[in-house]
Design an enzyme around this catalytic site. Sequence first.
Site, PDB file in Angstrom:
ATOM      1  N   HIS A 238      -7.972   0.192  -4.017  1.00  0.00           N
ATOM      2  CA  HIS A 238      -6.575  -0.440  -4.764  1.00  0.00           C
ATOM      3  C   HIS A 238      -5.224   0.573  -4.206  1.00  0.00           C
ATOM      4  O   HIS A 238      -5.329   1.887  -4.592  1.00  0.00           O
ATOM      5  CB  HIS A 238      -6.888  -0.114  -6.258  1.00  0.00           C
ATOM      6  CG  HIS A 238      -5.176  -0.406  -7.096  1.00  0.00           C
ATOM      7  ND1 HIS A 238      -4.944  -1.746  -7.438  1.00  0.00           N
ATOM      8  CD2 HIS A 238      -4.451   0.225  -7.018  1.00  0.00           C
ATOM      9  CE1 HIS A 238      -3.940  -1.821  -8.082  1.00  0.00           C
ATOM     10  NE2 HIS A 238      -3.315  -0.669  -8.130  1.00  0.00           N
TER      11      HIS A 238
ATOM     12  N   ASN B  74       4.988  -8.534   0.080  1.00  0.00           N
ATOM     13  CA  ASN B  74       6.186  -8.514  -0.884  1.00  0.00           C
ATOM     14  C   ASN B  74       5.806  -7.195  -1.442  1.00  0.00           C
ATOM     15  O   ASN B  74       4.764  -6.734  -2.017  1.00  0.00           O
ATOM     16  CB  ASN B  74       5.917  -9.359  -1.804  1.00  0.00           C
ATOM     17  CG  ASN B  74       6.333 -10.877  -1.164  1.00  0.00           C
ATOM     18  OD1 ASN B  74       7.183 -10.825  -0.391  1.00  0.00           O
ATOM     19  ND2 ASN B  74       5.768 -11.753  -1.647  1.00  0.00           N
TER      20      ASN B  74
ATOM     21  N   GLY C 269       9.330 -10.036  -4.801  1.00  0.00           N
ATOM     22  CA  GLY C 269       8.594 -11.069  -5.091  1.00  0.00           C
ATOM     23  C   GLY C 269       7.156 -10.606  -5.395  1.00  0.00           C
ATOM     24  O   GLY C 269       6.207 -11.517  -5.363  1.00  0.00           O
TER      25      GLY C 269
ATOM     26  N   HIS D 216      -1.324  -6.609  -0.436  1.00  0.00           N
ATOM     27  CA  HIS D 216      -1.969  -7.665   0.130  1.00  0.00           C
ATOM     28  C   HIS D 216      -0.834  -8.331   1.120  1.00  0.00           C
ATOM     29  O   HIS D 216       0.174  -8.107   0.928  1.00  0.00           O
ATOM     30  CB  HIS D 216      -2.288  -8.941  -0.845  1.00  0.00           C
ATOM     31  CG  HIS D 216      -0.897  -9.246  -1.910  1.00  0.00           C
ATOM     32  ND1 HIS D 216      -0.747  -8.353  -2.859  1.00  0.00           N
ATOM     33  CD2 HIS D 216      -0.101 -10.253  -1.808  1.00  0.00           C
ATOM     34  CE1 HIS D 216       0.278  -8.828  -3.539  1.00  0.00           C
ATOM     35  NE2 HIS D 216       0.664  -9.973  -2.945  1.00  0.00           N
TER      36      HIS D 216
END
Length: 111
Positions: free
Chosen positions: A46, A85, A91, A98
């Site tokens: 993460h 983003n 956004g 990702h």
Amino acid sequence: MSDCVFCKILAGEIPSKKAYEDDQVLAFYDIEPKAPVHILVIPKQHLSGAAAVTAENSAVVAHIFEVIARLTKELGLADYRVVTNNGPDAGQTVPHLHFHILAGGKLGGMA
Ligand code: 5GP
Ligand code: ZN
């Protein structure tokens, strides 16, 4: 992170249509595709977004781009766009790093 949608996908708590997986990354199809082919590639670790990339963890980003090159070739996608983003104003809606792969037709101009 327990409240992270993509960590839940990694844990199998939320189903996804997988395109590729190895020990470092998962690629899966976006639930709301913005192009004929829309795949997300995420690190299994993460990281909150591009701003969380450091000298210590950046190897996974190079690996993600290797995966993107290989996966798109396998899918017969010669032309594609890779987008990440960072932050809500850009956004970003899921705070887990990702990369969007957008392909499968003539893409519109970049925002
Ligand atoms: P962002 O807006 O953060 O750059 O991109 C997040 C992406 O994740 C969006 O394109 C959204 O459609 C996708 N997404 C959000 N939740 C899910 C989910 O549960 N499953 C899948 N496959 N994609 C999701
Ligand atoms: Zn996460």
